[in-house]
Design an enzyme around this catalytic site. Structure first.
Site, short mmCIF file in Angstrom:
data_model
loop_
_atom_site.label_atom_id
_atom_site.label_comp_id
_atom_site.label_asym_id
_atom_site.label_seq_id
_atom_site.Cartn_x
_atom_site.Cartn_y
_atom_site.Cartn_z
N GLY A 29 0.87 -1.18 0.00
CA GLY A 29 0.00 0.00 0.00
C GLY A 29 0.90 1.22 0.00
O GLY A 29 1.95 1.20 0.65
N THR A 31 1.40 4.32 1.27
CA THR A 31 2.03 4.93 2.45
C THR A 31 2.79 3.90 3.28
O THR A 31 3.80 4.23 3.90
CB THR A 31 0.96 5.62 3.34
OG1 THR A 31 -0.09 4.68 3.58
CG2 THR A 31 0.40 6.87 2.68
N ASN A 33 4.36 1.31 1.95
CA ASN A 33 5.61 1.08 1.22
C ASN A 33 6.65 2.13 1.62
O ASN A 33 7.81 1.82 1.87
CB ASN A 33 5.41 1.16 -0.29
CG ASN A 33 4.43 0.13 -0.82
OD1 ASN A 33 4.14 -0.86 -0.14
ND2 ASN A 33 3.90 0.35 -2.02
N LYS A 225 8.59 14.65 -9.00
CA LYS A 225 9.19 13.43 -9.57
C LYS A 225 8.82 13.37 -11.04
O LYS A 225 7.82 13.94 -11.46
CB LYS A 225 8.65 12.20 -8.83
CG LYS A 225 9.09 12.12 -7.38
CD LYS A 225 8.29 11.08 -6.61
CE LYS A 225 6.96 11.63 -6.17
NZ LYS A 225 6.13 10.68 -5.42
N ALA A 256 7.88 2.96 -7.36
CA ALA A 256 8.96 3.91 -7.71
C ALA A 256 8.78 5.20 -6.91
O ALA A 256 9.71 5.67 -6.24
CB ALA A 256 8.95 4.21 -9.20
N GLY A 257 7.58 5.75 -6.98
CA GLY A 257 7.32 7.01 -6.28
C GLY A 257 7.38 6.84 -4.76
O GLY A 257 7.93 7.70 -4.06
N ASP A 258 6.82 5.75 -4.25
CA ASP A 258 6.81 5.52 -2.79
C ASP A 258 8.23 5.40 -2.25
O ASP A 258 8.55 5.93 -1.18
CB ASP A 258 6.06 4.21 -2.44
CG ASP A 258 4.66 4.16 -3.02
OD1 ASP A 258 4.08 5.24 -3.27
OD2 ASP A 258 4.14 3.04 -3.22
#
Ligand code: ADP
Length: 299
Positions: A29, A31, A33, A225, A256-258
């Site tokens: 999930g 947040t 991660n 990002k 990737a973003g997390d």
């Protein structure tokens, strides 16, 4: 010693294995991660808590045990006897992943029902981290309650970190999503949007447009990002471009973003300068996308 509270939903993940019809159960999930990577990147003298709501059934207990084993603080987790945790199944069709979700009634949707519980979880913390998905899963009045709690936390000197993580499927319509995301941004001190999503849903023509839109809400720091492209920061109105990390072969861009957010935030928490923090975020994300899955062992 610092304390960071990550707020949102962790789900059961059923991922396909090499055996047809057999799935491997895990937990993920957005947040969670980020909390998971943050825990790995920070030393033991930094605390990372996860704030969510789960059930009292065995699947919920397994999730709590998983979070605890990952080193996350679970004392703020709320338990609901009439609900359980959300779940998603990944299907692989000729290498293409598709996702089916069962999360409409998940316990996490009740995480912001109680003002006192929110305040208690945030009390004495240094950083609070949440996302557009955290907002999307909440009923409107709970969304406002969470925002109010974060605004008070910020007014008392806390840093509020927000990833808009735009997911139109979780909102009743795109305009509601845009309005609620901008209201979330207005209580934040650091915002970590992904340009591609923002361009699609806010019509931003370039990363500078994304940065300017969020900076106009009074946010001190925006980090845009940008996939394999250069990232852009805007701090107190000053824009700076940051070189991307070259990745030869992308295997799986899940998280990737997390993971970028965790790398960035870990550096900021340790007192690094902004450019070093962006580089660290990009390095962590680059490692993560060269392996399969959301939660990757970092070397
Ligand atoms: P999201 O995963 O949230 O959609 P992005 O696609 O913008 O966000 O990726 C987040 C970050 O992950 C990027 O800023 C970059 O640091 C890293 N990243 C993603 N894709 C690549 C890529 N192809 N090459 C190098 N870095 C990447």
């Amino acid at each position: 010693m610092t304390r960071t509270v990550c707020i949102g939903e962790c789900m059961i993940e059923m991922a396909p294995t090499d055996t047809e019809g057999a799935f491997r159960m895990g937990f993920a999930g957005d947040t969670m991660n980020t909390a998971w990577y943050l825990r790995r990147l920070l030393g033991a003298d930094h605390q990372v808590d996860y704030l969510t709501a789960i059930g009292t059934d065995s699947a919920s207990q397994q999730m709590s045990a998983f979070l605890q084993q990952a080193g996350l603080g679970v004392d703020s987790i709320l338990r609901r006897s009439d609900r359980t945790v959300g779940l998603y199944v990944i299907r692989l069709d000729n290498g293409e992943r598709s996702f089916s979700y069962w999360r409409g009634q998940s316990a996490a949707r009740t995480l912001a029902q109680d003002k006192a519980a929110l305040n208690a979880a945030l009390s004495g913390a240094d950083y609070a981290y949440f996302s557009g998905i955290t907002l999307a899963i909440l009923p409107p009045e709970d969304r406002a309650r969470l925002r109010d709690a974060l605004a008070v936390f910020r007014a008392n000197g806390g840093q509020v970190v927000f990833d808009p993580n735009l997911r139109p499927a979780l909102w009743s319509d795109p305009q509601e999503m845009r309005d609620e995301i901008m209201a979330g941004a207005a209580v934040s001190t650091i915002i970590l949007p992904s340009h591609e999503d923002e361009a699609t849903w806010f019509d931003d023509r370039d990363p500078a447009a994304t940065a300017s839109r969020y900076a106009a809400c009074g946010v001190q720091t925006v980090v845009v990002k940008n996939g394999s492209g250069p990232m852009l920061t805007c701090v107190d109105g000053v824009m700076t471009s940051h070189d991307p990390v070259t990745v030869q072969q992308v295997i799986d861009t899940t998280a990737a973003g997390d993971s970028f957010n965790a790398g960035f935030l870990a550096s900021i928490i340790r007192g690094a300068a902004l450019s070093g923090a962006v580089q660290n975020g990009a390095q962590v994300a680059a490692q993560v996308i060269q392996s399969r899955g959301a939660l990757v062992d970092l070397t």
